[in-house]
Motif scaffolding. Structure first.
Motif, PDB file in Angstrom:
ATOM      1  N   ALA A 279      47.261  43.726  34.744  1.00  0.00           N
ATOM      2  CA  ALA A 279      48.156  44.029  35.857  1.00  0.00           C
ATOM      3  C   ALA A 279      49.289  44.953  35.455  1.00  0.00           C
ATOM      4  CB  ALA A 279      48.725  42.735  36.434  1.00  0.00           C
ATOM      5  N   THR A 280      49.733  44.866  34.216  1.00  0.00           N
ATOM      6  CA  THR A 280      50.930  45.606  33.807  1.00  0.00           C
ATOM      7  C   THR A 280      50.639  46.728  32.816  1.00  0.00           C
ATOM      8  OG1 THR A 280      51.339  43.985  32.051  1.00  0.00           O
ATOM      9  CG2 THR A 280      52.391  43.583  34.171  1.00  0.00           C
TER      10      THR A 280
ATOM     11  N   ASP B 269      35.668  53.992  25.600  1.00  0.00           N
ATOM     12  CA  ASP B 269      34.563  53.253  25.006  1.00  0.00           C
ATOM     13  C   ASP B 269      34.274  51.949  25.742  1.00  0.00           C
ATOM     14  OD1 ASP B 269      34.306  55.047  22.686  1.00  0.00           O
ATOM     15  OD2 ASP B 269      36.264  54.244  22.131  1.00  0.00           O
ATOM     16  N   GLU B 270      35.231  51.453  26.491  1.00  0.00           N
ATOM     17  CA  GLU B 270      35.105  50.137  27.101  1.00  0.00           C
ATOM     18  C   GLU B 270      35.933  50.126  28.377  1.00  0.00           C
ATOM     19  OE1 GLU B 270      34.826  46.547  24.448  1.00  0.00           O
ATOM     20  OE2 GLU B 270      36.797  46.188  25.305  1.00  0.00           O
ATOM     21  N   SER B 271      35.460  49.405  29.404  1.00  0.00           N
ATOM     22  CA  SER B 271      36.238  49.293  30.636  1.00  0.00           C
ATOM     23  C   SER B 271      36.361  47.828  31.030  1.00  0.00           C
ATOM     24  CB  SER B 271      35.598  50.107  31.761  1.00  0.00           C
ATOM     25  OG  SER B 271      34.256  49.728  31.956  1.00  0.00           O
ATOM     26  N   VAL B 272      37.534  47.458  31.516  1.00  0.00           N
ATOM     27  CA  VAL B 272      37.825  46.084  31.932  1.00  0.00           C
ATOM     28  C   VAL B 272      38.479  46.139  33.299  1.00  0.00           C
ATOM     29  CG1 VAL B 272      39.059  43.965  31.379  1.00  0.00           C
ATOM     30  CG2 VAL B 272      38.151  45.375  29.532  1.00  0.00           C
ATOM     31  N   SER B 273      38.022  45.289  34.233  1.00  0.00           N
ATOM     32  CA  SER B 273      38.571  45.334  35.593  1.00  0.00           C
ATOM     33  C   SER B 273      39.195  44.010  35.986  1.00  0.00           C
ATOM     34  CB  SER B 273      37.474  45.702  36.594  1.00  0.00           C
ATOM     35  OG  SER B 273      36.590  44.618  36.766  1.00  0.00           O
ATOM     36  N   SER B 274      40.086  44.077  36.966  1.00  0.00           N
ATOM     37  CA  SER B 274      40.706  42.894  37.558  1.00  0.00           C
ATOM     38  C   SER B 274      40.541  42.990  39.063  1.00  0.00           C
ATOM     39  CB  SER B 274      42.192  42.818  37.200  1.00  0.00           C
ATOM     40  OG  SER B 274      42.849  41.862  38.014  1.00  0.00           O
ATOM     41  N   THR B 275      39.829  42.019  39.657  1.00  0.00           N
ATOM     42  CA  THR B 275      39.701  42.014  41.109  1.00  0.00           C
ATOM     43  C   THR B 275      40.994  41.559  41.773  1.00  0.00           C
ATOM     44  OG1 THR B 275      38.728  39.802  40.932  1.00  0.00           O
ATOM     45  CG2 THR B 275      37.203  41.658  41.092  1.00  0.00           C
TER      46      THR B 275
ATOM     47  N   TYR C 233      44.028  42.436  40.905  1.00  0.00           N
ATOM     48  CA  TYR C 233      44.973  43.545  40.985  1.00  0.00           C
ATOM     49  C   TYR C 233      44.287  44.872  41.302  1.00  0.00           C
ATOM     50  CZ  TYR C 233      48.197  40.129  39.266  1.00  0.00           C
ATOM     51  OH  TYR C 233      48.959  39.010  39.153  1.00  0.00           O
ATOM     52  N   ASP C 234      42.979  44.823  41.542  1.00  0.00           N
ATOM     53  CA  ASP C 234      42.254  45.986  42.043  1.00  0.00           C
ATOM     54  C   ASP C 234      42.478  47.200  41.151  1.00  0.00           C
ATOM     55  OD1 ASP C 234      40.478  47.056  43.820  1.00  0.00           O
ATOM     56  OD2 ASP C 234      42.006  47.764  45.221  1.00  0.00           O
ATOM     57  N   ARG C 235      42.257  47.024  39.870  1.00  0.00           N
ATOM     58  CA  ARG C 235      42.435  48.131  38.936  1.00  0.00           C
ATOM     59  C   ARG C 235      41.486  47.984  37.749  1.00  0.00           C
ATOM     60  NH1 ARG C 235      47.719  47.960  35.464  1.00  0.00           N
ATOM     61  NH2 ARG C 235      48.156  49.867  36.635  1.00  0.00           N
ATOM     62  N   VAL C 236      41.203  49.093  37.101  1.00  0.00           N
ATOM     63  CA  VAL C 236      40.310  49.142  35.952  1.00  0.00           C
ATOM     64  C   VAL C 236      41.036  49.831  34.809  1.00  0.00           C
ATOM     65  CG1 VAL C 236      38.145  50.066  35.039  1.00  0.00           C
ATOM     66  CG2 VAL C 236      38.228  49.199  37.380  1.00  0.00           C
ATOM     67  N   LEU C 237      40.943  49.249  33.624  1.00  0.00           N
ATOM     68  CA  LEU C 237      41.470  49.886  32.418  1.00  0.00           C
ATOM     69  C   LEU C 237      40.333  50.564  31.671  1.00  0.00           C
ATOM     70  CD1 LEU C 237      43.840  47.154  30.899  1.00  0.00           C
ATOM     71  CD2 LEU C 237      44.310  48.821  32.704  1.00  0.00           C
TER      72      LEU C 237
END
Length: 678
Positions: free
Chosen positions: A460-461, A511-517, A519-523
């Motif tokens: 989120a941050t 190299d890698e992606s991580v999402s949060s439903t 907070y509707d965002r992807v790192l």
């Protein structure tokens, strides 16, 4: 720092004597493409010269600035001689620094004994970027990263494929200030400090590179009359090209860089980054030159402010659906560590097409602390809906951000950005108009669908430039914040208003992606390998590192570096390299606990020319001291009569002509090639 010609022992050097600076006759130059043309003249690629070839990185490519008839009457040949001679007078380290930070004149080029231009190093590759069009695609050739591009709002900057935060801006300015301070100590005043003469890069760290160096003033003299860029003039009546005028223009740049504006002179726009910086700007823009602070004072304050500043975008500064794009550049090289292996030579041969990159996807949870009911509810939501984890493929071109809005940016294709401007004004990039922060609907805090970020949720941050440990396995991401060191994952892009893990596909070095439903965002995360920037090298890049070293860097391709023939992911089986033409070195880099991110590079030594890989009876074209395989014996004028891996062994050729070369770092790649005229 006189230029060397790549190749044989018979190849000469530019003339440098105690009687004068380095010089070369124009007839001795083998010119390539025309790189730029303007009011002062033309800039050409030079194929048969290098600067500082003895350096570990193989030296630098060279370009030739040829003054036109309109400029020659105003040319001060003595001033040009003095500028070139400066490199010979300075200690080696200082001369190298000058060429690392500026396109400094290195050799006078003469025609019929008269100065008519000069050789300078080509702009380093890291000061280029691939400009993205409004449609989200590359425009083709890479452009020079002039600071002009940054004097626009964040939406425009992201729209052309750059990700630049406030910390980046501060560190870029700090590097410029430190550069000006060091130049002043050498007796050099830049004079025309303006965004068209200043290039930038953000990797491996924010830094600048100054072009049009022949316009600088050395010990009170300049090669051509001093000129100023419109809207970047010092006060009327003030002497041009002095340390004080450089400070004035540094302040202008600092104010405009933080204002995202090309014309403002209001120090308050910079004061938002720090009161002390606003005070420095006011003092530096004072009409009395003697009262202005020094660039050293700027460098100290900028560095101090950057230490407490993040690259987090300003609140309310981005609408839903507009991109937070990643820079089309590579992350810093990292300290040495485990998991890196290099070997060579191997056996050349013919081989397959480009290998397919790896792709894998997995759902995952994320560790999150909670001390109150709201935190527990958020945690339940995160577990139920999931943080998702995805390892994605290496991309060759910048991605189109799926969150891009349809709001038009100024068309970057209409902006003049001549890589080798020779005196014509580039003009200014169109202002897209409007401050996004002026629209209250742009503020995500007013969106009832967006939950308030909790400090315990790293997704989120998170901001670009933050780093995480991932203690999860192949099916779970378990992130915790940490310092950016070897073995961690760095955020290279944040995609908001989406949970699509594939939105990181195509993001450079992701190299890698991580999402949060929630907070509707992807790192989009990039692994910081002990193998250095070569971990993220692509096919066609060049890399280099000392024998036995873990850390290798991605460098501009030049003699003595290794070209990447192929990149394989998820394997360290170097037998995959054996069928690639001219393969003679392999390199592996592993990721502990995640073999899917392991990297294998198949490499080829960059020889001076085609003689390096020529075999017996192969036909070549000899032009000057350069050998080229044109694929036809009928069009060739020499053929190879013999070859040995021994350096400087003309006796092996038994009377035939010979050419030889070796790498000081990798002597096993030496050769002597024998040849005869056809």
């Amino acid at each position: 720092m006189a230029p060397d010609e790549p190749g044989t022992a018979a190849r000469g050097r530019a003339e440098m004597t105690a009687a004068g600076p380095a010089s070369v006759d124009a007839a001795a130059l083998v010119l390539g493409d025309r790189l730029g043309q303007g009011g002062q003249g033309t800039v050409h690629q030079v194929r048969n010269k290098r600067i500082n070839k003895s350096a570990p990185d193989g030296g630098w490519e060279v370009v030739y600035k040829e003054y036109g008839p309109a400029a020659l009457p105003d040319l001060d040949a003595r001033a040009l001689d003095a500028a070139v001679a400066l490199l010979g007078r300075l200690p080696e380290g200082e001369a190298r620094w000058l060429c690392e930070k500026t396109a400094w004149p290195a050799v006078v080029v003469k025609r019929q004994g008269l100065a008519g231009g000069f050789l300078m190093r080509a702009v380093p590759d890291r000061f280029h970027f691939t400009l993205r069009t409004l449609a989200g695609a590359s425009t083709g050739p890479r452009r020079l990263a002039t600071v002009e591009y940054l004097l626009n709002d964040d939406t425009y900057v992201a729209g052309i494929g750059l990700s630049v935060g406030d910390r980046d801006r501060l560190l870029l300015l700090a590097d410029l200030a430190a550069t000006l301070d060091r130049l002043h100590k050498l007796g050099v005043a830049v004079g025309d400090v303006s965004p068209k003469n200043l290039l930038f890069t953000l990797t491996p760290r924010p830094e600048c590179f100054l072009i049009d160096s022949d316009a600088m003033r050395l010990n009170g003299t300049s090669v051509l009359p001093q000129a100023e860029t419109p809207d970047w003039q010092i006060p009327n009546g003030e002497e041009r090209a002095t340390p004080a005028s450089d400070t004035y223009k540094l302040a202008l740049l600092a104010v405009r860089l933080f204002a995202r504006d090309q014309a403002t002179t209001d120090p308050a726009r910079l004061a938002r980054a720090g009161t002390a910086l606003g005070d420095l700007a006011r003092a530096s823009l004072a009409p009395t030159p003697a009262t202005r602070p020094t660039p050293a004072a700027w460098a100290e304050q900028l560095t101090s402010t950057a230490a407490t500043t993040t690259n987090q975008p300003p609140t309310g500064g981005r609408k839903k659906g507009t991109p937070t794009a990643g820079a089309n550049q590579r992350p810093p090289g990292q300290p040495n560590g485990p998991g890196v292996a290099t070997h060579g030579p191997g056996s050349p041969g013919s081989g397959p097409g480009r290998p397919h990159p790896r792709t894998r996807t997995a759902a995952a949870g994320i560790k999150q602390a909670a001390g109150i009911l709201a935190g527990i509810l958020i945690l339940v939501l995160l577990i139920a809906t999931g943080h998702h984890h995805h390892a994605q493929s290496q991309a060759d071109t910048p991605a189109t951000d799926p969150g891009r809005s349809d709001t038009p940016f100024p068309d970057p294709g209409t902006t003049s950005a001549d890589p080798y401007d020779t005196g014509d004004d580039l003009g200014s990039i169109g202002d897209p108009g409007g401050d996004p922060s002026d629209n209250p609907s742009d503020d995500p805090s007013t969106d009832p669908d967006t939950p308030s970020p909790t400090p315990t949720d790293p997704i989120a941050t998170a901001a670009v430039g933050d780093c995480f440990d991932d203690a999860g396995g192949s099916a779970h991401a378990d992130l915790s914040t940490t310092s950016c060191t070897t073995g961690t994952f760095k955020v290279v892009q944040v995609n908001s208003d989406t949970t699509d893990l594939k939105s990181c596909d195509g993001v450079t070095d992701s190299d890698e992606s991580v999402s949060s439903t929630a907070y509707d965002r992807v790192l989009c995360l990039s692994y910081l390998s002990s193998g250095g920037s070569s971990f993220h090298a692509s096919q066609g890049d060049c890399v280099f590192g000392a024998p036995g070293a873990d850390e290798w860097s991605t460098l501009p391709c030049s003699t003595g570096t290794f070209k990447v023939l192929a990149v394989y992911h998820g394997t360290t089986a170097h037998s995959k390299c054996e069928n690639w033409p001219h393969y003679n070195q392999w390199r592996t880099m592993t990721v502990p606990g995640n073999s899917g991110l392991d990297v294998l590079l198949c490499l080829s030594m960059q020889y001076p020319d085609d003689a390096g890989y020529a075999t017996r009876n192969e036909c070549l074209v000899k032009s000057g001291n350069t050998f080229t395989n044109v694929g036809s014996c009928a069009k060739s004028n020499v053929y190879v009569s013999g070859r040995t891996n021994t350096y400087d062994d003309p006796a092996f050729c038994q009377g035939d002509a010979s050419v030889w070369w070796r790498s000081n770092d990798y002597p096993t790649f030496a050769y002597t090639v024998c040849w005869r005229w056809r």
